[in-house]
Design an enzyme around this catalytic site. Structure first.
Site, short mmCIF file in Angstrom:
data_model
loop_
_atom_site.label_atom_id
_atom_site.label_comp_id
_atom_site.label_asym_id
_atom_site.label_seq_id
_atom_site.Cartn_x
_atom_site.Cartn_y
_atom_site.Cartn_z
N GLU A 147 0.87 -1.20 0.01
CA GLU A 147 -0.11 0.22 -0.02
C GLU A 147 0.90 1.27 0.05
O GLU A 147 0.60 2.18 -0.62
CB GLU A 147 -1.19 0.03 1.22
CG GLU A 147 -2.01 -1.24 1.35
CD GLU A 147 -2.84 -1.35 -0.01
OE1 GLU A 147 -3.08 -0.06 -0.66
OE2 GLU A 147 -3.18 -2.39 -0.38
N HIS A 187 -0.62 -1.26 -9.93
CA HIS A 187 -0.44 -2.59 -9.65
C HIS A 187 0.55 -3.26 -10.62
O HIS A 187 0.42 -2.54 -11.87
CB HIS A 187 -1.83 -3.39 -9.70
CG HIS A 187 -2.49 -3.30 -8.45
ND1 HIS A 187 -3.96 -3.19 -8.41
CD2 HIS A 187 -2.25 -3.31 -7.16
CE1 HIS A 187 -4.08 -3.06 -6.93
NE2 HIS A 187 -2.97 -3.35 -6.25
#
Lengths: 423, 152
Positions: A138, A147
Site C-alpha cells: 500500500e 499494480h
C-alpha cells in the site's frame, strides 16, 4: 468531512512532477502516522507501529526517500496517514467488504486503510495475512506505483502468502527509482574486506566482502546480486567496534607475504583492526598502541588525508590529500622517491578535462573488478589496469577513464532516516 | 474486543465479523471487473475526492450495482463482448487460461485476498487528464453524478 476536504486541498500541493515527469511526492523526507482512531484490534499498538516502521524503512532502503514517524504534528502536516477500520471506516467512501477479498486500499493523497476484518499477523507468523507485506504494497501505491502483474513483484494486486522473508526485487526497485531517481551521495570510504575461512575439510579459503561507508553508517554490497544487503545500512559502531562512530577517512589493508594488517584512518590518527576479535587493537602484537598518529606510523604523510589504498603491485600505500598523492613504501617505511606528486601526474586523465582534480572521497581496489576506482561526490573514475592496456596499449598506466555515476555501477546504496536506523 | 487466548493474538476469533460476499456468479464477477477497472479504467483519485461533500456521500458498490440495473443498458450486459473482453483481460493478467468464460479458476482468483486499488486506472500522468476529468470518466461517475443531483 470538512477536515478531510482541507487535508485534500493541502495535500494536492505536496505532489509535483518528479524528475521523470510523473506525479510523485516532491519532498524527500515524508512524515507518517498510525492514527489514534485507527488502531487494529488484532495486534498491539507497538507491534503495529513497528511493522509500519519496518515497511517504510524497506522503501527507504531502495529509494532516495526517507520516512519518519510523526506523532506530534497537526494531522494535516502528516504526509501519510495509516489506519484500520471495518465496513464504513475513517470517513472513507470505499466501504470494506468484511473478511476476505479486499484487505486494504491506499490513496495518492497519503491515506492507507486496512480492513480490520482481515486476520492480520506480524512478520514470520505462519497463518493470516502479513501486515508487513500489505503495508509495503500500500505504501507503494501512496508513492505512486500502480499494480504490477509480474511474479515476485510486491505490487501484485493479489495477496500471496509470504515467503520466509519477502524483499523488494530488482524490477520493483527500478520502478520506484523511475519515479524518484536513484540513491546518490558521497562516501567516506569503500573497501573489500578480506577474511579467511576454514572449510569443513580444514582448508583455509580467502573470501572478501565489499563495504561502503558514509559518515556513521555502512552497507555491505553484494556484488553478485547488484545490491546492498537486505536491512542495511547499519550503524558503524555495531559492525566495526572501536573505530570513530562518526565515520572514517580511509581503509587500508596492507597484504603481502610478510604483512597482513588492516588500518582505519580518521583525522590525524589511525587504528589497526583485529580481525580475529572483530574490534580495533588497543595494542597490536608489535606493541603499538592505538590510536596512533599518522605522522608517527607513516612518516612524511601529512594528515588529515582524504583517502588511501594499498597497491599490492608495488607494495605502496597511496595516500590522497587535496591535489597531492603520497606513495608510501611499506617495506622501506618511508615515502617513495619523488613523492608527493600531483594527482594529475600520478593518475592522468584519459579524456582531457575528465578528472576529479583532487579531494577524492574514496580510493577503492575491487577484487570483483580487479581494478582501482577513485570516487568523488556521486561520480567515480576507473583506473586503467593491465586489462585495459592490453586492449588499448596507448592508454597511460594508471590513467583515469572517463567518469561514470556511482549509482550506475553500485546500486541501491540508500540512506534511511536516522530514526529508522534502529527499529 | 475480539476474543483471543494466545499471547501473540494468533487465535483471535472473529465471531461477529462480516464475511465478504463471495463472487459466485457472472453478475458478481461483472461488479468485480467494473470495480477494478477491467471494464473501463477507474478514476480512483476522482472517486476519493468527489465524495467529500456530505450531501453526495454514497456507497461505490451501490453505484456499480446501479450501473448494472439502471440503465444505460446499451453499454453492456452479462453476455456482452465488453464483459468477455474484461474477463479475458483479468484472466491474462492473473496468469490464468484465457477462456473468456467465468470458470472455476477465474472464480477462485476473484475471491482471493487482494488490494482495493483498481488495477486499471485513468492515467494520473495524462497531461490532459485535468481537462478531461468530467468527460473521460466511466459510466459509474455519470450515474453517480445524476444520483447526487437527484439527491440534492
Amino acid at each position: 468531512k470538512r477536515h478531510l476536504a482541507a487535508l485534500v486541498a493541502k495535500n494536492r500541493r505536496r505532489r509535483d512532477l518528479s524528475e521523470a515527469g510523473y506525479m510523485a511526492f516532491s519532498k524527500r523526507v515524508l512524515k507518517w502516522r498510525l492514527i489514534g482512531e485507527g488502531y487494529s484490534s488484532q495486534l498491539s499498538i507497538e507491534d503495529q507501529r513497528y511493522i509500519f516502521r519496518l515497511a517504510f524503512r524497506m522503501w527507504s532502503e531502495v529509494s532516495p526517500l526517507q520516512f519518519v514517524e510523526d506523532t506530534r504534528s497537526p494531522l494535516e502536516d502528516v504526509d501519510i496517514r495509516l489506519g484500520f477500520g471495518t465496513g464504513r471506516h475513517l470517513g472513507c467512501n470505499q466501504r470494506f467488504d468484511g473478511t476476505g477479498q479486499e484487505f486494504a486500499h491506499a490513496w495518492f493523497l497519503g491515506d492507507i486503510h486496512f480492513d480490520d476484518d482481515e486476520h492480520f499477523t506480524g512478520p514470520n507468523t505462519g497463518s493470516g495475512i502479513s501486515l508487513l507485506k500489505v503495508a509495503v504494497h500500500e505504501i507503494g501505491h501512496v508513492l505512486g506505483l500502480p499494480h504490477i502483474y509480474r511474479p515476485g513483484s510486491i505490487m501484485q494486486p493479489s495477496y500471496l502468502p509470504q515467503d520466509s522473508g519477502f524483499e523488494m526485487d530488482w524490477m520493483d526497485r527500478r520502478a520506484i527509482q523511475h519515479l524518484y531517481g536513484g540513491c546518490k551521495g558521497r562516501f567516506s570510504t569503500v573497501f573489500d574486506w578480506i577474511r579467511k575461512e576454514k572449510t569443513p575439510y580444514g582448508e583455509v579459503v580467502i573470501r572478501f566482502n565489499t563495504y561502503f561507508m558514509r559518515d556513521s553508517w555502512y552497507w555491505l554490497y553484494e556484488n553478485r546480486n547488484n545490491r546492498t544487503r537486505f536491512g542495511d545500512p547499519v550503524a558503524l559502531q555495531i559492525g566495526w567496534r572501536g573505530i570513530p562512530a562518526d565515520g572514517v577517512d580511509a581503509y587500508v589493508h596492507v597484504w603481502s607475504r610478510k604483512r597482513d594488517a588492516v588500518y582505519f584512518f580518521k583525522g590525524t590518527q589511525f587504528w589497526r583492526y583485529d580481525n580475529e576479535n572483530d574490534r580495533v587493537f588497543r595494542q597490536d602484537p608489535e606493541g603499538h598502541r592505538y590510536p596512533r598518529s599518522i605522522s608517527e606510523g607513516f612518516p612524511g604523510v601529512f594528515s588529515p588525508i582524504d583517502t588511501a589504498f594499498y597497491d599490492r603491485r608495488d607494495a605502496r600505500i597511496y595516500f590522497f590529500k587535496n591535489t597531492l598523492v603520497y606513495a608510501f613504501d611499506v617495506e622501506a617505511n618511508s615515502l617513495a622517491r619523488g613523492f608527493p606528486r600531483s594527482i594529475r601526474d600520478v593518475f592522468p586523465a584519459v579524456e582531457s578535462g575528465d578528472h576529479p582534480d583532487g579531494n577524492v572521497d574514496a580510493a577503492y581496489f575491487s577484487y570483483t573488478h580487479n581494478t582501482v576506482f577513485l570516487l568523488k561526490g556521486t561520480r567515480f573514475w576507473r583506473v586503467v589496469g593491465s586489462r585495459e592496456r592490453r586492449r588499448r596499449p596507448s592508454l597511460q598506466r594508471n590513467g583515469l577513464l572517463p567518469h561514470k555515476e556511482v549509482d550506475e555501477q553500485w546500486f541501491d546504496i540508500c540512506n534511511v532516516h536516522p530514526t529508522a536506523l534502529r527499529l | 474486543e475480539k476474543v483471543f487466548h494466545n499471547r501473540d493474538h494468533s487465535d483471535v476469533q472473529n465471531f461477529n465479523s462480516r464475511q465478504a460476499e463471495a463472487i459466485t456468479d457472472k453478475y458478481a464477477a461483472e461488479l468485480f471487473l467494473s470495480r477494478y477497472g477491467f471494464i473501463k479504467p477507474v478514476n480512483w483519485e476522482e472517486i476519493q475526492l468527489e465524495d467529500l461533500e456530505p450531501s453526495s456521500h454514497s456507497d461505490l458498490l451501490d453505484d456499480f450495482e446501479g450501473i448494472i440495473q439502471e440503465g444505460t443498458s446499451s453499454h453492456y450486459s452479462r453476455d456482452s463482448r465488453v464483459f468477455v473482453s474484461a474477463l479475458e483481460e483479468f484472466q491474462r493478467v492473473s496468469a490464468l487460461p484465457v477462456t473468456g468464460v467465468f470458470d472455476e479458476a477465474t472464480k477462485e482468483a476473484m475471491n482471493k485476498p487482494r488490494c482495493g486499488v483498481p488495477d486499471k486506472e485513468v492515467d494520473p500522468n495524462d497531461p490532459v487528464r485535468s481537462h478531461r476529468r468530467r468527460q473521460s470518466v466511466n459510466i459509474s461517475v455519470d450515474v453517480h453524478e445524476s444520483r447526487a443531483v437527484r439527491r440534492r
